[in-house]
Design a protein around this motif. Structure first.
Motif, PDB file in Angstrom:
ATOM      1  N   ARG A   1     -31.885  50.172  14.119  1.00 53.40           N
ATOM      2  CA  ARG A   1     -31.767  48.715  14.253  1.00 53.40           C
ATOM      3  C   ARG A   1     -30.307  48.316  14.361  1.00 53.40           C
ATOM      4  NH1 ARG A   1     -35.952  49.027  10.291  1.00 53.40           N
ATOM      5  NH2 ARG A   1     -37.898  48.054  10.987  1.00 53.40           N
TER       6      ARG A   1
ATOM      7  N   HIS B   1     -38.260  44.767  17.782  1.00 57.82           N
ATOM      8  CA  HIS B   1     -37.550  44.716  16.497  1.00 57.82           C
ATOM      9  C   HIS B   1     -36.484  45.800  16.360  1.00 57.82           C
ATOM     10  CE1 HIS B   1     -40.588  41.817  15.277  1.00 57.82           C
ATOM     11  NE2 HIS B   1     -41.535  42.700  15.595  1.00 57.82           N
TER      12      HIS B   1
ATOM     13  N   ARG C   1     -31.477  42.644  16.859  1.00 59.17           N
ATOM     14  CA  ARG C   1     -31.491  41.262  16.376  1.00 59.17           C
ATOM     15  C   ARG C   1     -30.309  40.525  16.990  1.00 59.17           C
ATOM     16  NH1 ARG C   1     -32.045  42.871  10.086  1.00 59.17           N
ATOM     17  NH2 ARG C   1     -30.685  44.517  10.888  1.00 59.17           N
TER      18      ARG C   1
END
Length: 476
Positions: free
Chosen positions: A334, A387, A390
């Motif tokens: 991420r 996901h 971000r």
């Protein structure tokens, strides 16, 4: 031999002439003219011979400067420091657009590189106030802390470029490091302690810019200074610093760190280590693959039946690919994109470019890999939807442009993610998976089309059932 005179410094020739004259002596008064001429010719010959000897000596020095020798090794040992140096941004990146915004502090300076700048002087008085608060909270005497730094100032001085520190004597440099170190630790303590951010004598927006300034390559303190200031409660202070690093990382930092890990050089080095995690090259499936990839971006991979998932850890090395005949899954760490992302990654890349850092351009290779996946806003949109990414920067178009700009002129490690790329390429070349993926995308891209398809299947089932009982009626 006139040519030999031009090849060497004038001082060496003059020294040789003096030596020769001492050996041959002056011509005595009353000697005839021919004897004087012969003596001068003999003297000139001797001079040329000695200069030739100097040429041989100069060549030997040059050879030793390359191959090494006792004097060179001694000099290198004196120039080395037991803590990693804090280099300046490499020349290659100094032509970067918006260099001052990306690489120079805007609120607070740390260390000698930007200490003299006029637009940063407003923070100097605030740093003294923060230093006072840190010393009072840590219950240490300022004289004790100052003497700790002075005792190791020679090694600390060697951490910086000599041109930046030569204008400071040992006491001035030690005082600078004391104030910068104490104010930095007080800032970290307030930043990481709930409800204490308001105790900082600066506005919230300046605190955000100050946090960015603390991760600039040329705005670092040797980690040894922080160690000296945190003694004897170093473990507690280290937890505070780790929490600060975690809040600054664009990816989720690894929860577990190695007990055998070497001490970091400075905060930027510690941030890089947390982003890299504890995985080794073998755990990231590096070193295999074909080396030739025909795929281009996220949307092309999606069209070939490849889906994206967030990796379990935040390590930049934690990138993997698994293929299941018709479907493939690429797992990526991420990443959060905001206003500080470009500056932070470029400073990490600049740090990896420096000769003082081991030749392991992991951050550089990671950025290049992401740049290969992100070409346009649709690629960013897909990563957001899965996901993996971000976006706090703004539009997806800005994010795509950001990666394209960061990766300009970067050279990644050729072995980085090589096996992952090879597996993706192998899956990409399976035509059946591409056709099926395109069919699913064309006809089942929304839930309504899926429901319509299911309704049609149910209708066909009951229609076929009714036809069967019409042809073959059942009798009670």
């Amino acid at each position: 031999m006139p040519g030999s005179r031009e090849d060497f410094p004038t001082e060496e020739v003059h020294a040789s002439m003096k030596i020769v004259r001492n050996e041959t002596g002056q011509t005595r008064e009353g000697s005839d003219h021919q004897s004087a001429i012969a003596s001068k010719q003999h003297e000139k010959t001797r001079i040329d011979i000695v200069v030739e000897d100097n040429a041989s000596s100069s060549r030997e020095k040059r050879f030793k400067s390359v191959m090494g020798g006792p004097e060179d090794s001694k000099r290198s040992q004196l120039s080395e420091t037991k803590w990693a140096r804090i280099p300046k941004v490499p020349h290659m990146l100094r032509g970067t657009k918006d260099f001052k915004i990306l690489f120079e502090p805007r609120v607070v300076s740390v260390g000698p590189y930007h200490h003299h700048k006029h637009d940063l002087r407003a923070a100097e008085m605030l740093k003294r106030l923060m230093t006072k608060r840190f010393i009072l909270e840590s219950r240490q005497a300022i004289e004790v802390l100052y003497n700790k730094i002075v005792s190791e100032i020679s090694e600390l001085r060697n951490c910086y470029n000599k041109n930046a520190t030569k204008k400071y004597n040992d006491e001035d440099l030690a005082w600078m490091m004391l104030v910068d170190g104490c104010s930095l630790l007080h800032f970290i303590r307030c930043y990481t302690t709930e409800g204490k951010l308001k105790d900082l004598p600066i506005k919230y927006h300046n605190a955000a810019f100050a946090q960015q300034d603390l991760f600039l390559l040329e705005n670092q303190l040797p980690f040894r200074v922080l160690e000296l200031l945190l003694e004897p409660g170093f473990e507690e202070g280290m937890q505070m610093i780790e929490q600060f690093i975690g809040s600054a990382a664009e990816t989720d930092p690894p929860a577990v760190k190695s007990d055998n890990e070497e001490k970091p050089a400075h905060l930027l080095d510690l941030l890089r280590r947390r982003l890299l995690g504890n995985q080794t090259a073998s755990e990231t499936e590096a070193g295999k693959g074909t080396g030739w990839n025909s795929f281009r971006n996220v949307n092309e991979l999606k069209a070939a039946g490849i889906r994206f998932k967030p990796a379990k850890s935040g390590s930049l090395r934690d990138i993997s690919f698994n293929s299941y005949i018709l479907l493939g899954f690429l797992k990526l760490p991420r990443i959060t994109i905001d206003d500080s992302t470009k500056s932070r990654f470029l400073n990490l890349i600049a740090y990896e470019m420096c000769p003082e850092v081991p030749n392991e351009p992991v951050v550089t290779s990671y950025i290049c890999f992401l740049d290969s996946l992100i070409d346009d806003p649709e690629d960013v949109k897909e990563l957001r939807r899965q996901h993996v990414l971000r976006n706090f920067l703004g539009s997806d178009k800005e994010v795509a442009r950001l990666f394209n700009e960061i990766a300009t002129d970067l050279v990644p490690d050729s072995d980085a993610y090589k096996d992952v790329k090879g597996k993706i390429q192998k899956h990409y070349e399976i035509k059946a998976s591409t056709w099926i993926a395109e069919g699913l995308h064309s006809h089942f891209s929304s839930p309504w089309t899926v429901l319509a398809f299911l309704g049609a299947v149910v209708a066909l089932f009951f229609g076929g059932l009714q036809t069967y009982y019409t042809v073959f009626p059942r009798h009670n």
